[in-house]
Design a protein around this motif. Structure first.
Motif, PDB file in Angstrom:
ATOM      1  N   GLY A  31     -27.682 -61.677  -8.857  1.00  0.00           N
ATOM      2  CA  GLY A  31     -27.045 -61.091 -10.033  1.00  0.00           C
ATOM      3  C   GLY A  31     -26.404 -59.751  -9.750  1.00  0.00           C
ATOM      4  N   GLY A  32     -26.968 -59.030  -8.795  1.00  0.00           N
ATOM      5  CA  GLY A  32     -26.436 -57.714  -8.455  1.00  0.00           C
ATOM      6  C   GLY A  32     -25.259 -57.740  -7.499  1.00  0.00           C
ATOM      7  N   ILE A  33     -25.182 -58.771  -6.649  1.00  0.00           N
ATOM      8  CA  ILE A  33     -24.118 -58.781  -5.636  1.00  0.00           C
ATOM      9  C   ILE A  33     -23.028 -59.819  -5.873  1.00  0.00           C
ATOM     10  CG2 ILE A  33     -25.628 -57.838  -3.852  1.00  0.00           C
ATOM     11  CD1 ILE A  33     -25.688 -60.672  -2.608  1.00  0.00           C
ATOM     12  N   ASP A  34     -23.303 -60.824  -6.717  1.00  0.00           N
ATOM     13  CA  ASP A  34     -22.288 -61.857  -6.949  1.00  0.00           C
ATOM     14  C   ASP A  34     -20.956 -61.306  -7.453  1.00  0.00           C
ATOM     15  OD1 ASP A  34     -23.916 -63.810  -5.954  1.00  0.00           O
ATOM     16  OD2 ASP A  34     -24.280 -64.806  -7.875  1.00  0.00           O
ATOM     17  N   PRO A  35     -20.955 -60.343  -8.390  1.00  0.00           N
ATOM     18  CA  PRO A  35     -19.655 -59.788  -8.824  1.00  0.00           C
ATOM     19  C   PRO A  35     -18.889 -59.149  -7.656  1.00  0.00           C
ATOM     20  CG  PRO A  35     -21.370 -59.212 -10.392  1.00  0.00           C
ATOM     21  CD  PRO A  35     -22.058 -59.812  -9.200  1.00  0.00           C
ATOM     22  N   TYR A  36     -19.590 -58.459  -6.779  1.00  0.00           N
ATOM     23  CA  TYR A  36     -18.937 -57.838  -5.616  1.00  0.00           C
ATOM     24  C   TYR A  36     -18.339 -58.912  -4.714  1.00  0.00           C
ATOM     25  CZ  TYR A  36     -18.178 -55.264  -1.312  1.00  0.00           C
ATOM     26  OH  TYR A  36     -17.598 -54.720  -0.196  1.00  0.00           O
ATOM     27  N   ILE A  37     -19.111 -59.964  -4.438  1.00  0.00           N
ATOM     28  CA  ILE A  37     -18.631 -61.030  -3.560  1.00  0.00           C
ATOM     29  C   ILE A  37     -17.442 -61.755  -4.190  1.00  0.00           C
ATOM     30  CG2 ILE A  37     -19.237 -63.237  -2.483  1.00  0.00           C
ATOM     31  CD1 ILE A  37     -22.070 -62.072  -2.076  1.00  0.00           C
ATOM     32  N   ARG A  38     -17.474 -61.979  -5.502  1.00  0.00           N
ATOM     33  CA  ARG A  38     -16.319 -62.615  -6.170  1.00  0.00           C
ATOM     34  C   ARG A  38     -15.064 -61.763  -6.015  1.00  0.00           C
ATOM     35  NH1 ARG A  38     -20.206 -64.371  -9.823  1.00  0.00           N
ATOM     36  NH2 ARG A  38     -19.964 -62.604 -11.227  1.00  0.00           N
ATOM     37  N   GLU A  39     -15.226 -60.449  -6.094  1.00  0.00           N
ATOM     38  CA  GLU A  39     -14.073 -59.553  -5.984  1.00  0.00           C
ATOM     39  C   GLU A  39     -13.593 -59.386  -4.545  1.00  0.00           C
ATOM     40  OE1 GLU A  39     -13.069 -54.830  -6.521  1.00  0.00           O
ATOM     41  OE2 GLU A  39     -14.550 -55.710  -7.880  1.00  0.00           O
ATOM     42  N   LYS A  40     -14.526 -59.187  -3.609  1.00  0.00           N
ATOM     43  CA  LYS A  40     -14.167 -58.861  -2.229  1.00  0.00           C
ATOM     44  C   LYS A  40     -14.169 -60.070  -1.284  1.00  0.00           C
ATOM     45  CE  LYS A  40     -14.044 -54.425  -3.082  1.00  0.00           C
ATOM     46  NZ  LYS A  40     -12.852 -53.617  -3.029  1.00  0.00           N
ATOM     47  N   GLY A  41     -14.846 -61.145  -1.689  1.00  0.00           N
ATOM     48  CA  GLY A  41     -14.875 -62.343  -0.852  1.00  0.00           C
ATOM     49  C   GLY A  41     -16.099 -62.488   0.021  1.00  0.00           C
ATOM     50  N   LYS A  42     -16.740 -61.370   0.375  1.00  0.00           N
ATOM     51  CA  LYS A  42     -17.927 -61.431   1.236  1.00  0.00           C
ATOM     52  C   LYS A  42     -18.575 -60.062   1.341  1.00  0.00           C
ATOM     53  CE  LYS A  42     -15.444 -60.389   5.479  1.00  0.00           C
ATOM     54  NZ  LYS A  42     -15.162 -60.793   6.855  1.00  0.00           N
ATOM     55  N   LEU A  43     -19.791 -60.064   1.886  1.00  0.00           N
ATOM     56  CA  LEU A  43     -20.444 -58.834   2.314  1.00  0.00           C
ATOM     57  C   LEU A  43     -20.087 -58.629   3.777  1.00  0.00           C
ATOM     58  CD1 LEU A  43     -24.045 -59.311   0.874  1.00  0.00           C
ATOM     59  CD2 LEU A  43     -22.300 -57.745   0.028  1.00  0.00           C
ATOM     60  N   THR A  44     -20.066 -57.398   4.235  1.00  0.00           N
ATOM     61  CA  THR A  44     -19.811 -57.156   5.651  1.00  0.00           C
ATOM     62  C   THR A  44     -21.101 -56.955   6.438  1.00  0.00           C
ATOM     63  OG1 THR A  44     -19.508 -54.797   5.265  1.00  0.00           O
ATOM     64  CG2 THR A  44     -17.533 -56.171   5.256  1.00  0.00           C
ATOM     65  N   GLY A  45     -22.218 -56.778   5.730  1.00  0.00           N
ATOM     66  CA  GLY A  45     -23.480 -56.588   6.438  1.00  0.00           C
ATOM     67  C   GLY A  45     -24.686 -56.724   5.529  1.00  0.00           C
ATOM     68  N   LEU A  46     -25.815 -56.957   6.157  1.00  0.00           N
ATOM     69  CA  LEU A  46     -27.102 -57.058   5.476  1.00  0.00           C
ATOM     70  C   LEU A  46     -28.117 -56.290   6.304  1.00  0.00           C
ATOM     71  CD1 LEU A  46     -29.134 -58.271   3.426  1.00  0.00           C
ATOM     72  CD2 LEU A  46     -29.296 -60.240   4.968  1.00  0.00           C
ATOM     73  N   LEU A  47     -28.803 -55.356   5.686  1.00  0.00           N
ATOM     74  CA  LEU A  47     -29.840 -54.581   6.352  1.00  0.00           C
ATOM     75  C   LEU A  47     -31.149 -54.843   5.626  1.00  0.00           C
ATOM     76  CD1 LEU A  47     -30.791 -52.336   8.326  1.00  0.00           C
ATOM     77  CD2 LEU A  47     -30.253 -50.710   6.518  1.00  0.00           C
ATOM     78  N   ILE A  48     -32.126 -55.364   6.354  1.00  0.00           N
ATOM     79  CA  ILE A  48     -33.453 -55.594   5.789  1.00  0.00           C
ATOM     80  C   ILE A  48     -34.370 -54.524   6.341  1.00  0.00           C
ATOM     81  CG2 ILE A  48     -35.370 -57.201   5.583  1.00  0.00           C
ATOM     82  CD1 ILE A  48     -33.278 -59.447   6.080  1.00  0.00           C
ATOM     83  N   GLU A  49     -34.881 -53.703   5.451  1.00  0.00           N
ATOM     84  CA  GLU A  49     -35.747 -52.592   5.829  1.00  0.00           C
ATOM     85  C   GLU A  49     -37.188 -52.946   5.467  1.00  0.00           C
ATOM     86  OE1 GLU A  49     -36.168 -47.916   4.632  1.00  0.00           O
ATOM     87  OE2 GLU A  49     -34.223 -48.864   4.449  1.00  0.00           O
ATOM     88  N   ALA A  50     -38.000 -53.255   6.478  1.00  0.00           N
ATOM     89  CA  ALA A  50     -39.381 -53.659   6.213  1.00  0.00           C
ATOM     90  C   ALA A  50     -40.259 -53.325   7.407  1.00  0.00           C
ATOM     91  CB  ALA A  50     -39.454 -55.154   5.933  1.00  0.00           C
ATOM     92  N   ALA A  51     -41.355 -52.656   7.139  1.00  0.00           N
ATOM     93  CA  ALA A  51     -42.315 -52.352   8.199  1.00  0.00           C
ATOM     94  C   ALA A  51     -43.057 -53.615   8.612  1.00  0.00           C
ATOM     95  CB  ALA A  51     -43.308 -51.294   7.723  1.00  0.00           C
ATOM     96  N   SER A  52     -43.207 -54.554   7.658  1.00  0.00           N
ATOM     97  CA  SER A  52     -43.828 -55.851   7.934  1.00  0.00           C
ATOM     98  C   SER A  52     -43.286 -56.842   6.920  1.00  0.00           C
ATOM     99  CB  SER A  52     -45.352 -55.765   7.828  1.00  0.00           C
ATOM    100  OG  SER A  52     -45.728 -55.479   6.494  1.00  0.00           O
ATOM    101  N   PHE A  53     -43.467 -58.129   7.188  1.00  0.00           N
ATOM    102  CA  PHE A  53     -43.002 -59.152   6.260  1.00  0.00           C
ATOM    103  C   PHE A  53     -44.189 -59.687   5.493  1.00  0.00           C
ATOM    104  CE2 PHE A  53     -41.902 -63.596   5.246  1.00  0.00           C
ATOM    105  CZ  PHE A  53     -40.860 -63.327   4.375  1.00  0.00           C
ATOM    106  N   PRO A  54     -44.232 -59.448   4.173  1.00  0.00           N
ATOM    107  CA  PRO A  54     -45.393 -59.833   3.381  1.00  0.00           C
ATOM    108  C   PRO A  54     -45.478 -61.326   3.075  1.00  0.00           C
ATOM    109  CG  PRO A  54     -43.776 -58.757   1.996  1.00  0.00           C
ATOM    110  CD  PRO A  54     -43.270 -58.672   3.415  1.00  0.00           C
ATOM    111  N   GLY A  55     -44.462 -62.095   3.393  1.00  0.00           N
ATOM    112  CA  GLY A  55     -44.496 -63.544   3.201  1.00  0.00           C
ATOM    113  C   GLY A  55     -43.798 -63.996   1.937  1.00  0.00           C
ATOM    114  N   TRP A  56     -43.966 -65.276   1.654  1.00  0.00           N
ATOM    115  CA  TRP A  56     -43.356 -65.911   0.494  1.00  0.00           C
ATOM    116  C   TRP A  56     -44.388 -66.080  -0.602  1.00  0.00           C
ATOM    117  CZ3 TRP A  56     -38.299 -66.257   1.065  1.00  0.00           C
ATOM    118  CH2 TRP A  56     -37.769 -66.419   2.332  1.00  0.00           C
TER     119      TRP A  56
END
Length: 69
Positions: A31-56
């Protein structure tokens, strides 16, 4: 719970998981990024900041999100 920020000038999405990832987390990000992607066509990057992965949250989430289950 997940914290995210879209750096719109750079087209980069920064995400920081704060606990086990849920389907609601993905809906919130979408919901937060779909409007940006519709306007620009894509994201140029994704940064995941996590000291550990807590799982699903829920055993089937990963399959549901990828269409495998």
């Amino acid at each position: 719970m997940i914290r995210f920020e879209l750096l719109s000038d750079a087209g980069v999405l920064v995400v920081e998981p704060k606990g086990a990832l849920s389907a609601e987390d993905f809906r919130e990000i979408s919901g937060g990024i779909d409007p940006y992607i519709r306007e620009k066509g894509k994201l140029t990057g994704l940064l995941i900041e996590a000291a550990s992965f807590p799982g699903w949250e829920g055993a089937q989430l990963g399959k549901a999100e990828t269409g495998e289950g």
